[in-house]
Design an enzyme around this catalytic site. Structure first.
Site, PDB file in Angstrom:
ATOM      1  N   CYS A 196       0.006   2.645   9.758  1.00  0.00           N
ATOM      2  CA  CYS A 196       1.325   2.285   9.211  1.00  0.00           C
ATOM      3  C   CYS A 196       2.208   3.514   9.056  1.00  0.00           C
ATOM      4  O   CYS A 196       2.902   3.676   8.050  1.00  0.00           O
ATOM      5  CB  CYS A 196       1.201   1.554   7.879  1.00  0.00           C
ATOM      6  SG  CYS A 196       0.366  -0.008   8.011  1.00  0.00           S
TER       7      CYS A 196
ATOM      8  N   LYS B 265      -6.809   0.980  -4.337  1.00  0.00           N
ATOM      9  CA  LYS B 265      -7.337   2.209  -3.739  1.00  0.00           C
ATOM     10  C   LYS B 265      -8.063   3.071  -4.774  1.00  0.00           C
ATOM     11  O   LYS B 265      -8.524   4.167  -4.462  1.00  0.00           O
ATOM     12  CB  LYS B 265      -6.197   3.011  -3.106  1.00  0.00           C
ATOM     13  CG  LYS B 265      -5.554   2.328  -1.896  1.00  0.00           C
ATOM     14  CD  LYS B 265      -4.627   3.268  -1.186  1.00  0.00           C
ATOM     15  CE  LYS B 265      -3.570   2.582  -0.367  1.00  0.00           C
ATOM     16  NZ  LYS B 265      -4.060   1.945   0.845  1.00  0.00           N
TER      17      LYS B 265
ATOM     18  N   GLN C  39      -2.034   7.542  -2.242  1.00  0.00           N
ATOM     19  CA  GLN C  39      -3.246   8.257  -1.851  1.00  0.00           C
ATOM     20  C   GLN C  39      -3.565   9.372  -2.848  1.00  0.00           C
ATOM     21  O   GLN C  39      -4.615   9.994  -2.764  1.00  0.00           O
ATOM     22  CB  GLN C  39      -3.079   8.871  -0.449  1.00  0.00           C
ATOM     23  CG  GLN C  39      -2.850   7.868   0.660  1.00  0.00           C
ATOM     24  CD  GLN C  39      -4.092   7.062   0.991  1.00  0.00           C
ATOM     25  OE1 GLN C  39      -5.205   7.442   0.655  1.00  0.00           O
ATOM     26  NE2 GLN C  39      -3.898   5.923   1.631  1.00  0.00           N
TER      27      GLN C  39
ATOM     28  N   ASP D 294       5.643   8.421  -3.495  1.00  0.00           N
ATOM     29  CA  ASP D 294       4.643   7.454  -3.061  1.00  0.00           C
ATOM     30  C   ASP D 294       3.287   8.115  -3.307  1.00  0.00           C
ATOM     31  O   ASP D 294       2.858   8.965  -2.524  1.00  0.00           O
ATOM     32  CB  ASP D 294       4.853   7.121  -1.586  1.00  0.00           C
ATOM     33  CG  ASP D 294       3.739   6.249  -1.030  1.00  0.00           C
ATOM     34  OD1 ASP D 294       2.825   5.901  -1.796  1.00  0.00           O
ATOM     35  OD2 ASP D 294       3.774   5.933   0.167  1.00  0.00           O
TER      36      ASP D 294
ATOM     37  N   HIS E  95       4.506   6.654   4.997  1.00  0.00           N
ATOM     38  CA  HIS E  95       3.943   5.338   5.323  1.00  0.00           C
ATOM     39  C   HIS E  95       5.128   4.372   5.500  1.00  0.00           C
ATOM     40  O   HIS E  95       6.189   4.573   4.898  1.00  0.00           O
ATOM     41  CB  HIS E  95       3.080   4.902   4.126  1.00  0.00           C
ATOM     42  CG  HIS E  95       2.299   3.642   4.335  1.00  0.00           C
ATOM     43  ND1 HIS E  95       2.874   2.392   4.241  1.00  0.00           N
ATOM     44  CD2 HIS E  95       0.989   3.432   4.606  1.00  0.00           C
ATOM     45  CE1 HIS E  95       1.938   1.480   4.443  1.00  0.00           C
ATOM     46  NE2 HIS E  95       0.786   2.082   4.673  1.00  0.00           N
TER      47      HIS E  95
END
Lengths: 411, 163
Positions: free
Chosen positions: A366, A224, A201, A198, A122
């Protein structure tokens, strides 16, 4: 244990409404999840009963607020199995966590040092490192992907040689690919590189154990995972965080300030200047309670089975028109499906879906370097969460038939 | 689906599938400009040649949704051979049709003034086929797609005039 989606859905006030006379089919949780009543009420209750600033007023409200805020940190610590609340830094979002690392960890790098990134990152896990590379003479290396959208591990092994940092997403926000993070961490251990994950998600959808993953740093966002916007988490191993210089300066992050200089506060507050997002931290704590009640293992299983259903149905009904990206094996991916539909641009597909009150994301997500590698400008992304079930995938499929007919694609 | 039919008029889909004036021009003498919609990744590339205040030739490229690409195609047909002044008038009329006024930060009118017909300020300019894009007005998110080509063109013309 299968999720009771009906019961879960009833916890989310946003699903009480109809849009253009149709029930809302929300398939955009990869962008942000919806919020259960429990989270909204926790935040309201904070403002209505104990609102004060943290770590300041020696009064009843101040003490209650500080306790609630630090309790939330403790919940996060347990949720990802960190060693200590000192390892949990509250940020604005995952992006801020990555910027913090690129700045503070980046300042420990020397000219000529290298950082390893991948083509599936991302922008939040690209641009902060590019900014660092502009400030210092830092080499950025890029791992490419195979045809199923998985990392080329052989290439990764070669490129990782001698890098100081490996910054990689735990799960791709476009392809859904879940990366072999443990393998990457093992590689890093053998050669003294640090691993930055990261996990934006990943954390909302899967049990997360930072010890098992063996990462050095990990970032994610509250919004999220049923929490509010404006709160994110940076996890870092304590001994590493201790050594890093602060990112932003201000109140809270200092022990003493004189005209000559300042002494930084201890962890975790060293990285939390200014009044923090207090209600948001409390909201995140409530979200963690909510998810824990459902069970992260159950959530992961739910998503694998829903993804398997979606892959099967969409291929069966739309095989001629649909091109689905990412791994074909549901267990290797998270709860999202990116696709291209005939020669119809993603925007146009999502516009027709919107007429059916189906919310999906259309665009480059993104992740422009990834889109470039895939050779496309945009995809449609349907991303699921705990409140989605197979009937909603059916709705998506039916609406896609309308897309096909509306734009006169061949059956 | 009435609004959708309005948005995706036949002429728009035709221009999307068979864009006019598609291609490149050698630079120099042509000038190249590109515009992006950072939200969705739509991209319009314009090659243009001017002489004595007139647009003598142009080609367009890029990729994106049917609205951004058809709008650029329709624009290319409408402005080829026109003077820069005429082009600016057409641009103003086109934007007015979509309810865009200058000054507003988003360039988009408030909801209250957005329903119904576009403003009459620009009656003198005939928009022809470009009127097919009028339906975009009901989809505020897509207005940016419709004006991407125009904004790219106007920025480039401005730069050429200033240089």
């Amino acid at each position: 244990m299968p999720l009771d989606v009906k019961k879960i859905k009833a916890d989310f006030p946003i699903f009480c409404q109809e849009i253009n006379g149709k029930p809302l089919t929300y398939l955009d949780s990869g962008a942000t999840s919806q919020k259960p009543r429990q989270v909204i009420e926790a935040m309201n209750s904070f403002y209505e009963t104990i609102n004060a600033n943290v770590h300041r007023g020696a009064h009843y409200l101040g003490e209650r607020t500080t306790k609630a805020f630090e309790d939330a940190r403790e919940k996060v610590k347990k949720f990802i199995n960190a060693n200590s609340p000192k390892e949990i830094i509250f940020t604005k979002n995952a992006t801020e966590g990555l910027n913090l690392l690129a700045h503070s960890l980046g300042s420990t790098l020397k000219d000529g040092d290298a950082i390893l990134l991948t083509h599936m990152e991302h922008h939040a896990n690209i641009v902060p490192w590019q900014l660092l590379a502009e400030r210092k003479n830092i080499e950025l290396r890029w791992v490419s992907l195979d045809e199923e959208g998985k990392l080329n591990m052989e290439e990764l092994e070669k490129l990782a040689d001698g890098v100081k940092i490996i910054a990689v997403s735990a799960m791709s926000n476009v392809l859904g690919t879940i990366n072999p993070v443990k393998e990457i961490a093992k590689l890093a251990r053998n050669q003294d590189s640090l691993v930055v994950l990261d996990a934006c998600q990943f954390v909302p959808h899967s049990p997360t154990d930072v010890k098992e993953l063996d990462c050095d740093f990990l970032v994610f966002s509250g919004h999220k995972m049923c929490g509010p916007t404006g709160i994110g988490v940076l996890y870092g191993k304590q001994e590493l965080l201790e050594k890093l210089p602060p990112f932003m300066g201000g109140g809270e992050m200092i022990i003493n300030v004189t005209t000559e200089g300042f002494i930084t506060n201890e962890l975790p507050w060293k990285f939390e200047p200014g009044t923090p997002p207090i209600a948001e931290a409390i909201g995140l704590g409530a979200a963690i309670d909510y998810l824990d009640d459902i069970g992260m293992e159950n959530i992961r299983e739910h998503e694998i089975s829903l993804t398997a259903y979606a892959l099967r149905l969409l291929t069966e009904k739309h095989g001629d028109q649909i091109k689905i990206y990412g791994p074909s094996e549901p267990a290797e991916r998270g709860g999202l499906i990116s696709f291209k539909y005939g020669d119809i641009h993603a925007h146009d597909v999502s516009q027709v879906l919107d007429e059916h009150a189906i919310s999906v994301r259309a665009g480059h997500h993104c992740a422009k370097p990834l889109m470039q590698e895939l050779g496309i400008g945009a995809t449609v992304r349907a991303s699921t969460y705990i409140y989605n079930d197979e009937t909603e995938i059916d709705q998506l499929s039916i609406a896609l038939e309308e897309v096909r007919d509306f734009f006169k694609l061949n059956k | 689906m009435a609004d959708l039919e309005d948005l995706y008029r036949e002429i728009i889909l035709d221009h999307y599938r068979s864009p006019r004036n598609r291609g490149e021009l050698p630079c120099p003498p042509a000038h190249r400009a590109e515009g992006f919609n950072p939200l969705c990744g739509d991209e319009v590339i314009i090659y243009l040649e001017t002489k004595d205040g007139k647009l003598t030739d142009l080609k367009t490229g890029g990729q994106g949704c049917s609205i951004s690409q058809s709008s650029a195609s329709l624009m290319s047909e409408a402005i080829k051979g026109k003077s820069v002044d005429e082009i600016k008038k057409i641009a103003t009329a086109f934007k007015a049709m979509l309810g865009i006024e200058s000054g507003n930060i988003e360039g988009i009118r408030e909801e209250s003034s957005q329903n119904g017909e576009g403003p009459e300020a620009s009656e003198a300019v005939k928009l022809g086929d470009m009127e097919a894009l009028k339906g975009v007005m009901k989809f505020p998110v897509r207005i940016k797609c419709a004006v991407l080509g125009w904004n790219t063109l106007l920025t480039e013309l401005e730069e050429l005039q200033n240089s």
